[in-house]
Design a protein around this motif. Structure first.
Motif, PDB file in Angstrom:
ATOM      1  N   SER A   1       5.732 -20.735 -95.736  1.00  0.00           N
ATOM      2  CA  SER A   1       6.396 -19.434 -95.535  1.00  0.00           C
ATOM      3  C   SER A   1       6.486 -18.755 -94.189  1.00  0.00           C
ATOM      4  N   SER A   2       5.844 -19.488 -93.407  1.00  0.00           N
ATOM      5  CA  SER A   2       5.509 -19.098 -91.847  1.00  0.00           C
ATOM      6  C   SER A   2       5.417 -19.980 -90.980  1.00  0.00           C
TER       7      SER A   2
ATOM      8  N   ALA B   1       7.702 -14.840 -89.754  1.00  0.00           N
ATOM      9  CA  ALA B   1       8.563 -15.393 -90.675  1.00  0.00           C
ATOM     10  C   ALA B   1       9.527 -16.200 -89.786  1.00  0.00           C
ATOM     11  N   TYR B   2      10.291 -17.189 -90.515  1.00  0.00           N
ATOM     12  CA  TYR B   2      10.983 -18.255 -89.906  1.00  0.00           C
ATOM     13  C   TYR B   2      12.107 -17.395 -89.314  1.00  0.00           C
ATOM     14  N   GLY B   3      12.448 -16.350 -89.833  1.00  0.00           N
ATOM     15  CA  GLY B   3      13.742 -15.492 -89.074  1.00  0.00           C
ATOM     16  C   GLY B   3      13.247 -15.178 -87.890  1.00  0.00           C
ATOM     17  N   GLU B   4      12.334 -14.969 -87.421  1.00  0.00           N
ATOM     18  CA  GLU B   4      11.592 -14.299 -86.114  1.00  0.00           C
ATOM     19  C   GLU B   4      11.894 -15.098 -84.938  1.00  0.00           C
ATOM     20  N   ASP B   5      11.835 -14.768 -83.694  1.00  0.00           N
ATOM     21  CA  ASP B   5      12.076 -15.549 -82.519  1.00  0.00           C
ATOM     22  C   ASP B   5      10.589 -15.828 -82.026  1.00  0.00           C
TER      23      ASP B   5
ATOM     24  N   ALA C   1       6.562  -4.135 -82.949  1.00  0.00           N
ATOM     25  CA  ALA C   1       7.751  -5.235 -82.275  1.00  0.00           C
ATOM     26  C   ALA C   1       8.972  -5.405 -83.532  1.00  0.00           C
ATOM     27  N   GLY C   2       8.637  -5.081 -85.059  1.00  0.00           N
ATOM     28  CA  GLY C   2       9.332  -5.343 -85.945  1.00  0.00           C
ATOM     29  C   GLY C   2       9.494  -6.924 -86.463  1.00  0.00           C
ATOM     30  N   ILE C   3       8.570  -7.439 -86.150  1.00  0.00           N
ATOM     31  CA  ILE C   3       8.314  -8.883 -86.349  1.00  0.00           C
ATOM     32  C   ILE C   3       7.497  -9.118 -87.545  1.00  0.00           C
ATOM     33  N   GLU C   4       8.068  -9.655 -88.618  1.00  0.00           N
ATOM     34  CA  GLU C   4       7.656  -9.941 -89.868  1.00  0.00           C
ATOM     35  C   GLU C   4       6.475 -10.860 -90.148  1.00  0.00           C
TER      36      GLU C   4
END
Length: 304
Positions: free
Chosen positions: A231-232, A193-197, A266-269
Motif C-alpha cells: 500500500s505504500s 502513498a503511491y500517488g505522492e512525490d 506537507a499534505g503527504i499521505e
C-alpha cells in the motif's frame, strides 16, 4: 577365671607410642603454628603494599580485587606447604609436590566448571572487552553490566531483572557491546502513498529530523526509498543517537512524532491498507423493511 591381657597390653603400647610420638613432634607442631601466624602477618603486609601499588594504576576495581585474591592465595599456599614440612620433617618437598600434583588433578576434574569460569573471569578482566555500565547482549540476553567477579558477570535487564552469567559463557560466545561507542545508528521504516512525490517525501523526512535534540546533527541523516510495499512506498530513515536503550527509545519517539507531523503538514499521505472485496456469488442483504437486496458481481479477488 583367666583374663587374656595380651590385647590390653597391645592397646596400651600403642597409646604410649602415640603419646611419645606426639610429645616428640609437639615442638615441630608449635613451630609450624608460629610460622602460620607469621604467614598471616606477612599476607596482611603484602596485601597492604600491593593494594597501594594497584591504587596508583588505572585498573578496574574488579581486576584489582582479583589480583589481590590471587596474591593472597599464593602466599597462603606457599606458607602452608612450608608449615607442613616443619611439622612433619619426614615430609620432603618432593613428596609434597607429588601429592599436590595428584590432588590438583582430582580437584581439577571435580571442579572443572568453577576453574573454567575462574580463568575466563581473569581473561575478561585483563582484556577489558566491556566496562561496568555497558549494555551487552549474549545468546539473546541483554542487560547492563553491573559487576564482574572472578566467576560471574551480573547483568541488570531493562525490566529490572538481575541475571548472573558464568564468565565462561561470555568468553566462549559472541558478545555484542551496544555501548562501546557513545553513538548508535537507529533505523525506522516510513511509508507514503503511491500517488505522492518520492523526492518531496524524502526531503520532508530529512527536514523533520534536523534540529531534534535526540538526533546527532554532526552525523549524517539518511533517508532512502527502500521498497514497493502493498500500500505504500517504504523509506528507510536512519540517524545517530545515544547508545543506551532509553536514549534509543526516546529518540525514536521524537523522530516518529516529528516525521508524522511534517508529512501531515506537507499534505503527504501515510497510507493504511486498503482492501477491496468482490464476491463470486450475489450477496443478499436485508434492509430495515426486510426487503431483500442483491449486491455483487461475479468475480473472486481481494486486494490490499
Amino acid at each position: 577365671m583367666n583374663i587374656d591381657v595380651a590385647p590390653l597390653k597391645i592397646i596400651k603400647d600403642q597409646i604410649e607410642a602415640f603419646t611419645t610420638s606426639l610429645i616428640a613432634t609437639l615442638p615441630n607442631i608449635l613451630a609450624a603454628l608460629v610460622f602460620l601466624l607469621l604467614v598471616w602477618l606477612a599476607n596482611r603486609l603484602i596485601g597492604s603494599v600491593y593494594s597501594r601499588v594497584l591504587a596508583r594504576t588505572h585498573m578496574r576495581s574488579s581486576l584489582k580485587a582479583a589480583l589481590e585474591s590471587l596474591v593472597s592465595v599464593l602466599v597462603w599456599t606457599i606458607g602452608i606447604l612450608i608449615a607442613a614440612t616443619i611439622a612433619m620433617p619426614d615430609l620432603t618437598p618432593t613428596k609434597l609436590l607429588a601429592g599436590l600434583g595428584l590432588g590438583s588433578i582430582a580437584v581439577g576434574l571435580a571442579f572443572k566448571d568453577i576453574f573454567e569460569n575462574f580463568l575466563a573471569g581473569i581473561l575478561i578482566l585483563l582484556r577489558e572487552p566491556m566496562r561496568i555500565g555497558d549494555y551487552i547482549e549474549v545468546e539473546g540476553i541483554t542487560g547492563e553490566v553491573k559487576k564482574i567477579t572472578l566467576r560471574d558477570t551480573y547483568l541488570r535487564q531493562v525490566d529490572g531483572d538481575l541475571i548472573l552469567l558464568p564468565n565462561s559463557m561470555l568468553y566462549k560466545n559472541a558478545v555484542s557491546v551496544h555501548t562501546d561507542w557513545e553513538r548508535r545508528r537507529v533505523t525506522i521504516i516510513v511509508g507514503i502513498a503511491y500517488g505522492e512525490d518520492v523526492a518531496e517525501g524524502r526531503r520532508v523526512m530529512e527536514a523533520a529530523l534536523k534540529g531534534l535534540d535526540t538526533v546527532d546533527q554532526q552525523r549524517p541523516i539518511e533517508v532512502f526509498a527502500q521498497a514497493f510495499n502493498s500500500s505504500s512506498i517504504d523509506f528507510e530513515v536512519t540517524w545517530w543517537t545515544g547508545s543506551k536503550p532509553v536514549e534509543i527509545r526516546r529518540s525514536k519517539d521524537k523522530v516518529v512524532e516529528a516525521v508524522k507531523s511534517a508529512l501531515d503538514e506537507a499534505g503527504i499521505e501515510i497510507p493504511f491498507p486498503y482492501r477491496t472485496l468482490t464476491f463470486k456469488e450475489p450477496l443478499s442483504l436485508k434492509g430495515s423493511n426486510d426487503n431483500d437486496y442483491e449486491r455483487g458481481e461475479d468475480g473472486g479477488s481481494s486486494s490490499d
